[in-house]
Design an enzyme around this catalytic site. Structure first.
Site, PDB file in Angstrom:
ATOM      1  N   HIS A   1      38.226  16.832 -27.972  1.00 17.51           N
ATOM      2  CA  HIS A   1      39.244  15.785 -28.009  1.00 17.51           C
ATOM      3  C   HIS A   1      39.473  15.153 -26.641  1.00 17.51           C
ATOM      4  CE1 HIS A   1      42.416  13.612 -29.945  1.00 17.51           C
ATOM      5  NE2 HIS A   1      43.330  14.050 -29.099  1.00 17.51           N
TER       6      HIS A   1
ATOM      7  N   ARG B   1      45.052   7.190 -33.253  1.00 20.19           N
ATOM      8  CA  ARG B   1      45.224   8.636 -33.419  1.00 20.19           C
ATOM      9  C   ARG B   1      46.710   8.974 -33.334  1.00 20.19           C
ATOM     10  NH1 ARG B   1      40.945   7.896 -29.697  1.00 20.19           N
ATOM     11  NH2 ARG B   1      38.902   8.495 -30.532  1.00 20.19           N
TER      12      ARG B   1
ATOM     13  N   ARG C   1      45.650   6.440 -38.546  1.00 22.63           N
ATOM     14  CA  ARG C   1      45.247   7.669 -39.239  1.00 22.63           C
ATOM     15  C   ARG C   1      46.460   8.594 -39.355  1.00 22.63           C
ATOM     16  NH1 ARG C   1      40.571  11.054 -36.437  1.00 22.63           N
ATOM     17  NH2 ARG C   1      42.233  11.502 -34.941  1.00 22.63           N
TER      18      ARG C   1
ATOM     19  N   GLU D   1      34.194  12.214 -43.422  1.00 20.76           N
ATOM     20  CA  GLU D   1      33.915  13.101 -42.281  1.00 20.76           C
ATOM     21  C   GLU D   1      33.212  14.390 -42.677  1.00 20.76           C
ATOM     22  OE1 GLU D   1      37.383  13.024 -39.268  1.00 20.76           O
ATOM     23  OE2 GLU D   1      38.337  12.911 -41.248  1.00 20.76           O
TER      24      GLU D   1
ATOM     25  N   ASN E   1      31.865  11.597 -35.549  1.00 19.49           N
ATOM     26  CA  ASN E   1      31.934  12.800 -34.716  1.00 19.49           C
ATOM     27  C   ASN E   1      32.014  14.056 -35.572  1.00 19.49           C
ATOM     28  OD1 ASN E   1      32.052  11.003 -32.563  1.00 19.49           O
ATOM     29  ND2 ASN E   1      34.276  11.064 -32.482  1.00 19.49           N
ATOM     30  N   ASP E   2      32.980  14.079 -36.480  1.00 15.91           N
ATOM     31  CA  ASP E   2      33.113  15.258 -37.342  1.00 15.91           C
ATOM     32  C   ASP E   2      32.003  15.319 -38.382  1.00 15.91           C
ATOM     33  OD1 ASP E   2      35.159  16.955 -36.524  1.00 15.91           O
ATOM     34  OD2 ASP E   2      36.704  15.589 -37.231  1.00 15.91           O
TER      35      ASP E   2
ATOM     36  N   ARG F   1      31.357  21.133 -32.126  1.00 15.38           N
ATOM     37  CA  ARG F   1      31.196  20.135 -31.063  1.00 15.38           C
ATOM     38  C   ARG F   1      31.929  20.524 -29.783  1.00 15.38           C
ATOM     39  NH1 ARG F   1      34.791  14.961 -33.097  1.00 15.38           N
ATOM     40  NH2 ARG F   1      36.812  15.971 -33.089  1.00 15.38           N
TER      41      ARG F   1
ATOM     42  N   CYS G   1      34.260   4.699 -37.164  1.00 14.50           N
ATOM     43  CA  CYS G   1      35.136   4.815 -35.987  1.00 14.50           C
ATOM     44  C   CYS G   1      34.762   6.010 -35.121  1.00 14.50           C
ATOM     45  CB  CYS G   1      36.602   4.912 -36.404  1.00 14.50           C
ATOM     46  SG  CYS G   1      36.968   6.260 -37.528  1.00 14.50           S
TER      47      CYS G   1
END
Length: 754
Positions: free
Chosen positions: A361, A468, A504, A602, A625-626, A636, A673
């Site tokens: 993050h 976020r 989100r 995701e 990413n996920d 990750r 995204c």
């Protein structure tokens, strides 16, 4: 065997340096296996030789003196093969080589095992016996197991030992390898960020006002004594006299004639109180941990607790506004969003985190802020870097200490080139992202902090693809109220109005835990996170949705997005709560229609159900990413497997196209995204797949816009068709770089610093 292994590993982990660690290994292994000799050879990467580094039973005068090339002699054979060699009569083996003066001519039985760290041989562990015999399977298994457990410790100690003896005490240059976190180069001054009350994270520091430090230490000691006395008095009626006597032991440990006297002695020698306390307490903790008796060993916990309590008071007494140098580089064991928020943005030049990976993050936030970052620099002795000049290479994931003038000059040139490129791209800010053949591709940004807003608008963002909402939650010590959330969301919506802002819903869990709402799980990324948390706590979800809808009043640019969805039932349940919130607010006087609601794709389950999801919502958005993490089964945040995490893996490419096809089949807009959208080469692939919107960090937006304005949709589709036939991320990445070069965009190719 297990108990012996545990003891040895524990002792080695507690060692203060490489020499002590190797000494523990040879002594304890010789004793455990009842052999006459135990030795360790470590590889010197500079000249590819194995150095005789420690021994019990051979000539210690030749330690650090004797050596042999990899591949030569039995030790060299073990290193070259990367597997054990077990011989009854070592001297009869064709690879045997006699090292003069080392004293091994009387020993016939030989067992050597490689010490392997991250697929490379870092050394060889050897036991020898005068008796002609082959070591049995249990001996070999013990040594192999021990070697595997200690490999990481030895490799780390080897690197940090060289750093501390040659680099930190002199001007010897060094390069530490980590993982790229955010692209760019930074040259600046290290500012060490230490976690609260951690004895092992206190950096050494010299002071002039020694009396003041002694006074602060004694005041902290007295405060802890009072705390312990209060606890003892409160529990007096509930404990037996024997148990109650434990508090007397605690108080005696803090006595001025024992540990207290040692700390004061170091302070009078010039060390600051926190560093002196840390040094003394760690020494005593290690002493207790090495004891054989289980009761005494457990006293290490008590000593650690007492030291932490005293340190807490010392830190509280030393709370002063921190002065940050210009071009500060934050360095810490595990940097957080909070640590980023404490330093003025104009002072922050770069970030280095010992823990984490390029997709944790804090790295994502760093990319959003345009701050060069290196993650997973596990060999960095970060606590000793305060005020040192450092260079961060965020392209290749390296940190340079004591850089030579020519190295510094090279990185300064890259800094200047980056600045020039950014200036060149400024002219594109108000230009639309339109391909050569006229296709319009909206470019949005990912945000989380108000600081992102100005930067995003300056770069020409056409909307927000991911806000976020957990960031304001992370920066507080409690859940923000509905009204506090409304104000935060209103600021974001107003800043971008009339451009769309996709918010989100709360995505905590995984690597984002709230200090006031801890989630303890063995496997957090496969656990309670995202929509799972908020559906289990509808009061949190409803308050957040109500705040969003209220903030949207009169602006009408809100979009709501649901994270970590893995089945349609979650979508249906969340939609029911959103509709309920909207209806209740309408009864209270809210006007306007329900804003668009979308789902993040995701997890693999959501990929396969993308069409079903699309039928229920207004838009889909891939979180690459996920999705990459779950498709590849790679955490990750784990630097040990960071090399396996690659968003250009063929499985990810095929999944992205599958979701795009599913959304278009249902006539629903599809965006992305994740960080992949901010890569100029990958953006061309996403264009070819038919994605409607790309959302990225603000720093990447001009580069992606420039790339897409130089291609046609047909070229992107041909590139995609070619890439889909490739079998590895490496080949795909290389092809994208060649494509950029063919279109005159060499400046966007990865790793400009060799």
């Amino acid at each position: 065997m297990l108990e012996t292994l545990r003891h040895i590993v524990q002792e080695v982990n507690a060692a203060r340096g490489l020499e002590e660690a190797l000494d523990i290994i040879v002594r304890r292994v010789q004793d455990a296996m009842q052999t006459q000799v135990c030795s360790v050879y470590l590889q010197d990467g500079n000249n590819d030789r194995l150095i005789f580094r420690a021994t019990q039973g051979l000539n210690q005068a030749l330690v650090d003196e004797a050596s042999l090339p990899v591949g030569e002699g039995l030790v060299g054979l073990v290193a070259a093969r990367g597997e054990p060699v077990n011989l009854e009569e070592a001297e009869k083996h064709p690879s045997f080589r006699f090292l003069p003066g080392i004293g091994e001519e009387q020993f016939h039985a030989f067992l050597g095992v490689p010490i392997i760290h991250q697929r490379g041989v870092v050394g060889v562990l050897v036991v020898q016996q005068a008796e002609r015999r082959r070591f049995d399977e249990s001996d070999e298994a013990f040594l192999v197991t021990l070697s595997a457990q200690l490999a990481g410790v030895i490799a780390h100690a080897q690197v940090t030992g060289v750093l501390e003896s040659r680099v930190l005490t002199g001007a010897v240059p060094a390069k530490i390898t980590g993982v790229p976190g955010a692209q760019g180069v930074a040259i600046g001054t290290a500012v060490v960020v230490s976690p609260g009350a951690d004895l092992y994270a206190v950096p050494p520091r010299e002071v002039k006002d020694r009396r003041k430090q002694v006074r602060a230490f004694r005041e902290a000691l007295e405060a802890v004594r009072k705390d312990i006395q209060v606890v003892a008095d409160n529990l007096g009626a509930e404990l037996s006299p024997e148990d109650h006597a434990l508090f007397d032991v605690y108080l005696s440990i803090l006595d001025d004639s024992t540990i207290g006297a040692e700390v004061v002695g170091l302070i009078k020698g010039g060390q600051w109180a926190q560093g002196a306390l840390s040094q003394v307490m760690i020494e005593h903790i290690r002493h207790f941990e090495r004891m054989e008796h289980s009761y005494l060993k457990e006293r290490a916990v008590d000593v650690r607790d007492l030291g932490t309590r005293v340190l807490t008071y010392l830190q509280a007494a030393n709370q002063e506004p921190r002065a940050y140098p210009d071009r500060a580089i934050l360095v810490g064991e595990e940097l957080t969003a909070t640590s980023l928020g404490e330093i003025p943005r104009e002072k922050l030049a770069g970030l280095i985190s010992v823990s984490g990976s390029g997709n944790s993050h804090v790295a994502i936030l760093a990319r959003a802020m345009g701050v060069p970052t290196v993650m997973g620099a596990v060999d960095l002795p970060y606590a000793r870097l305060q005020d040192r000049e450092l260079i961060i290479d965020g392209y290749n994931g390296t940190v340079h200490l004591n850089p030579l003038p020519e190295i510094k000059q090279r990185f300064q040139e890259v800094l200047d080139q980056d600045a020039a490129l950014s200036k060149d791209l400024e002219s594109l800010r108000d230009q639309p992202c339109v391909t050569v053949d006229g296709h319009r591709m909206p470019l949005w940004v990912n945000t989380g902090l108000m600081a992102d807003v100005t930067r995003s608008l300056e770069q020409g963002a056409e909307g927000v693809g991911l806000y976020r909402t957990e960031v304001p939650f992370l920066l507080r010590d409690r859940f923000p109220s509905e009204e506090e959330q409304r104000q935060i969301y209103r600021e974001q919506l107003e800043a971008f109005a009339p451009k769309p802002v996709t918010m989100r819903t709360l995505d905590i869990g995984g690597d984002k835990s709230l200090p006031y709402f801890p989630i303890e799980e063995d496997n957090p990324f496969l656990g309670w996170r995202g929509i799972r948390v908020t559906l289990d706590h509808p009061e949190i979800f409803l308050a957040q949705v109500r705040a969003m809808l209220k903030a949207n009043e009169g602006l009408w640019n809100l979009r709501i997005m649901l994270p970590m969805v893995s089945n349609t039932a979650e979508v249906d349940e969340a939609l029911a709560l959103i509709h309920r919130s909207h209806e209740e607010l309408q009864q209270e006087g809210l006007t306007g229609r329900l804003p668009p609601v979308g789902v993040m794709i995701e997890v693999p389950a959501a990929v396969s159900q993308a069409r079903l999801m699309a039928r229920r919502v207004d838009f889909l958005s891939v979180g690459s990413n996920d999705l990459t993490q779950y498709l590849l089964a790679v955490d990750r945040n784990n630097p040990q497997v960071a090399g396996l995490y690659h968003s250009l893996h063929p499985a990810v490419i095929h999944a992205l196209e599958f979701v795009s096809d599913a959304s278009r089949a249902e006539g629903v807009p599809i965006g992305i995204c994740g960080e992949l959208a901010g890569d100029p080469g990958a953006a061309v692939l996403l264009l070819g797949m038919g994605y409607d919107v790309l959302s990225m960090n603000a720093t990447s937006l001009p580069r992606v816009k420039n790339a897409l304005r130089n291609v046609t949709v047909k070229e992107a589709e041909r590139l995609l068709a070619e890439v889909k036939e490739m079998e590895s991320a490496k080949h795909i990445s290389g092809r994208l770089d060649r494509f950029l070069a063919e279109h005159g965009m060499e400046k966007f190719i990865h790793n400009p610093v060799a």
